[in-house]
Design a protein around this motif. Structure first.
Motif, PDB file in Angstrom:
ATOM      1  N   THR A   1       0.837  -1.202   0.000  1.00 37.82           N
ATOM      2  CA  THR A   1       0.000   0.000   0.000  1.00 37.82           C
ATOM      3  C   THR A   1       0.868   1.247   0.000  1.00 37.82           C
ATOM      4  O   THR A   1       0.599   2.209  -0.733  1.00 37.82           O
ATOM      5  CB  THR A   1      -0.957  -0.014   1.204  1.00 37.82           C
ATOM      6  N   SER A   2       1.920   1.255   0.788  1.00 41.36           N
ATOM      7  CA  SER A   2       2.828   2.392   0.821  1.00 41.36           C
ATOM      8  C   SER A   2       3.492   2.591  -0.541  1.00 41.36           C
ATOM      9  O   SER A   2       3.592   3.724  -1.033  1.00 41.36           O
ATOM     10  CB  SER A   2       3.883   2.199   1.910  1.00 41.36           C
ATOM     11  N   ARG A   3       3.925   1.514  -1.176  1.00 37.12           N
ATOM     12  CA  ARG A   3       4.529   1.615  -2.512  1.00 37.12           C
ATOM     13  C   ARG A   3       3.538   2.222  -3.505  1.00 37.12           C
ATOM     14  O   ARG A   3       3.898   3.067  -4.330  1.00 37.12           O
ATOM     15  CB  ARG A   3       4.991   0.249  -3.013  1.00 37.12           C
ATOM     16  N   GLU A   4       2.282   1.783  -3.441  1.00 35.68           N
ATOM     17  CA  GLU A   4       1.253   2.285  -4.355  1.00 35.68           C
ATOM     18  C   GLU A   4       1.025   3.780  -4.139  1.00 35.68           C
ATOM     19  O   GLU A   4       0.934   4.545  -5.102  1.00 35.68           O
ATOM     20  CB  GLU A   4      -0.047   1.502  -4.152  1.00 35.68           C
ATOM     21  N   LEU A   5       0.931   4.194  -2.879  1.00 36.49           N
ATOM     22  CA  LEU A   5       0.724   5.612  -2.576  1.00 36.49           C
ATOM     23  C   LEU A   5       1.930   6.452  -3.002  1.00 36.49           C
ATOM     24  O   LEU A   5       1.763   7.543  -3.559  1.00 36.49           O
ATOM     25  CB  LEU A   5       0.437   5.801  -1.088  1.00 36.49           C
ATOM     26  N   HIS A   6       3.121   5.959  -2.749  1.00 35.38           N
ATOM     27  CA  HIS A   6       4.327   6.693  -3.162  1.00 35.38           C
ATOM     28  C   HIS A   6       4.399   6.807  -4.683  1.00 35.38           C
ATOM     29  O   HIS A   6       4.798   7.863  -5.203  1.00 35.38           O
ATOM     30  CB  HIS A   6       5.589   6.025  -2.607  1.00 35.38           C
ATOM     31  N   ALA A   7       4.012   5.765  -5.403  1.00 35.81           N
ATOM     32  CA  ALA A   7       4.016   5.819  -6.866  1.00 35.81           C
ATOM     33  C   ALA A   7       3.045   6.894  -7.356  1.00 35.81           C
ATOM     34  O   ALA A   7       3.376   7.658  -8.283  1.00 35.81           O
ATOM     35  CB  ALA A   7       3.648   4.458  -7.454  1.00 35.81           C
ATOM     36  N   LEU A   8       1.891   6.963  -6.728  1.00 38.53           N
ATOM     37  CA  LEU A   8       0.914   7.982  -7.107  1.00 38.53           C
ATOM     38  C   LEU A   8       1.460   9.372  -6.790  1.00 38.53           C
ATOM     39  O   LEU A   8       1.413  10.272  -7.629  1.00 38.53           O
ATOM     40  CB  LEU A   8      -0.403   7.730  -6.373  1.00 38.53           C
ATOM     41  N   ARG A   9       1.998   9.551  -5.612  1.00 35.33           N
ATOM     42  CA  ARG A   9       2.570  10.844  -5.216  1.00 35.33           C
ATOM     43  C   ARG A   9       3.691  11.264  -6.160  1.00 35.33           C
ATOM     44  O   ARG A   9       3.778  12.413  -6.584  1.00 35.33           O
ATOM     45  CB  ARG A   9       3.088  10.771  -3.769  1.00 35.33           C
ATOM     46  N   ASP A  10       4.561  10.319  -6.509  1.00 38.06           N
ATOM     47  CA  ASP A  10       5.705  10.609  -7.368  1.00 38.06           C
ATOM     48  C   ASP A  10       5.293  11.005  -8.792  1.00 38.06           C
ATOM     49  O   ASP A  10       6.053  11.670  -9.484  1.00 38.06           O
ATOM     50  CB  ASP A  10       6.655   9.416  -7.426  1.00 38.06           C
ATOM     51  N   ALA A  11       4.094  10.616  -9.201  1.00 41.40           N
ATOM     52  CA  ALA A  11       3.612  10.946 -10.544  1.00 41.40           C
ATOM     53  C   ALA A  11       3.072  12.369 -10.645  1.00 41.40           C
ATOM     54  O   ALA A  11       2.801  12.851 -11.742  1.00 41.40           O
ATOM     55  CB  ALA A  11       2.523   9.953 -10.964  1.00 41.40           C
ATOM     56  N   LEU A  12       2.939  13.052  -9.507  1.00 39.21           N
ATOM     57  CA  LEU A  12       2.345  14.387  -9.496  1.00 39.21           C
ATOM     58  C   LEU A  12       3.408  15.476  -9.547  1.00 39.21           C
ATOM     59  O   LEU A  12       4.403  15.400  -8.828  1.00 39.21           O
ATOM     60  CB  LEU A  12       1.485  14.563  -8.240  1.00 39.21           C
ATOM     61  N   PRO A  13       3.178  16.525 -10.351  1.00 39.39           N
ATOM     62  CA  PRO A  13       4.156  17.601 -10.499  1.00 39.39           C
ATOM     63  C   PRO A  13       3.989  18.704  -9.439  1.00 39.39           C
ATOM     64  O   PRO A  13       3.968  19.886  -9.760  1.00 39.39           O
ATOM     65  CB  PRO A  13       3.849  18.135 -11.900  1.00 39.39           C
ATOM     66  N   LEU A  14       3.848  18.313  -8.185  1.00 38.96           N
ATOM     67  CA  LEU A  14       3.644  19.268  -7.097  1.00 38.96           C
ATOM     68  C   LEU A  14       4.611  18.987  -5.959  1.00 38.96           C
ATOM     69  O   LEU A  14       4.989  17.840  -5.740  1.00 38.96           O
ATOM     70  CB  LEU A  14       2.216  19.149  -6.543  1.00 38.96           C
ATOM     71  N   ALA A  15       4.937  20.032  -5.218  1.00 35.10           N
ATOM     72  CA  ALA A  15       5.703  19.856  -3.986  1.00 35.10           C
ATOM     73  C   ALA A  15       4.765  19.322  -2.901  1.00 35.10           C
ATOM     74  O   ALA A  15       3.536  19.376  -3.042  1.00 35.10           O
ATOM     75  CB  ALA A  15       6.297  21.194  -3.557  1.00 35.10           C
ATOM     76  N   ASP A  16       5.338  18.823  -1.831  1.00 42.69           N
ATOM     77  CA  ASP A  16       4.532  18.299  -0.725  1.00 42.69           C
ATOM     78  C   ASP A  16       3.726  19.390  -0.030  1.00 42.69           C
ATOM     79  O   ASP A  16       2.598  19.156   0.401  1.00 42.69           O
ATOM     80  CB  ASP A  16       5.407  17.598   0.314  1.00 42.69           C
ATOM     81  N   ALA A  17       4.302  20.589   0.108  1.00 36.74           N
ATOM     82  CA  ALA A  17       3.672  21.645   0.902  1.00 36.74           C
ATOM     83  C   ALA A  17       2.237  21.971   0.477  1.00 36.74           C
ATOM     84  O   ALA A  17       1.348  22.051   1.336  1.00 36.74           O
ATOM     85  CB  ALA A  17       4.535  22.895   0.903  1.00 36.74           C
ATOM     86  N   PRO A  18       1.940  22.163  -0.826  1.00 37.38           N
ATOM     87  CA  PRO A  18       0.553  22.470  -1.172  1.00 37.38           C
ATOM     88  C   PRO A  18      -0.406  21.298  -0.933  1.00 37.38           C
ATOM     89  O   PRO A  18      -1.575  21.503  -0.615  1.00 37.38           O
ATOM     90  CB  PRO A  18       0.605  22.860  -2.646  1.00 37.38           C
ATOM     91  N   ILE A  19       0.092  20.092  -1.051  1.00 38.11           N
ATOM     92  CA  ILE A  19      -0.744  18.920  -0.782  1.00 38.11           C
ATOM     93  C   ILE A  19      -1.043  18.851   0.708  1.00 38.11           C
ATOM     94  O   ILE A  19      -2.192  18.657   1.119  1.00 38.11           O
ATOM     95  CB  ILE A  19      -0.070  17.625  -1.291  1.00 38.11           C
TER      96      ILE A  19
END
Length: 97
Positions: free
Chosen positions: A11-29
Motif C-alpha cells: 500500500t505504501s509503494r502504491e501511494l508513493h508511486a501515485l505521489r511521485d507521478a504528481l508535479p507538485l511539492a509536498d507543501a501544497p498537498i
C-alpha cells in the motif's frame, strides 16, 4: 480491518508511486489536507490513521486525474474496499482539487 506487514508495504509503494507521478511539492498537498509538515509522508508510509491514509489516497487520485497522471492499481485501497473501510473507520472528507 488491519493490514499485514506485506500489505502495508504494498500500500505504501502504491501511494508513493501515485505521489511521485504528481508535479507538485509536498507543501501544497499538505496544506490542502490540513497536515503539518511531514504529515503527507506519514500517510504515504501508512504511519497515520486509516482515515488519513484514505483521505490522502483520494486527494492524490483527484490530483492525478486533474494533471493527467497515471493512477496505480490499489491492492487494498481500492474503490471496492471503500464501503468496508467506511464501515470500520467512518466517513472522511476530501478537499476539492
Amino acid at each position: 480491518m488491519s493490514l499485514s506487514p506485506a500489505e502495508v508495504q504494498a500500500t505504501s509503494r502504491e501511494l508513493h508511486a501515485l505521489r511521485d507521478a504528481l508535479p507538485l511539492a509536498d507543501a501544497p498537498i499538505e496544506s490542502a489536507l490540513g497536515y503539518a509538515p511531514g504529515g503527507l509522508q506519514a500517510a504515504l508510509d501508512i504511519q497515520s490513521s486509516p482515515i488519513e491514509v484514505w483521505r490522502t489516497r483520494d486527494y492524490l487520485v483527484s490530483l492525478a486525474r486533474a494533471y493527467g497522471a497515471p493512477i496505480p492499481h490499489f491492492s487494498r485501497l481500492s474503490d471496492a474496499m471503500r464501503s468496508r473501510a467506511q464501515h470500520w473507520f467512518g466517513s472522511w472528507d476530501v478537499p476539492e482539487v
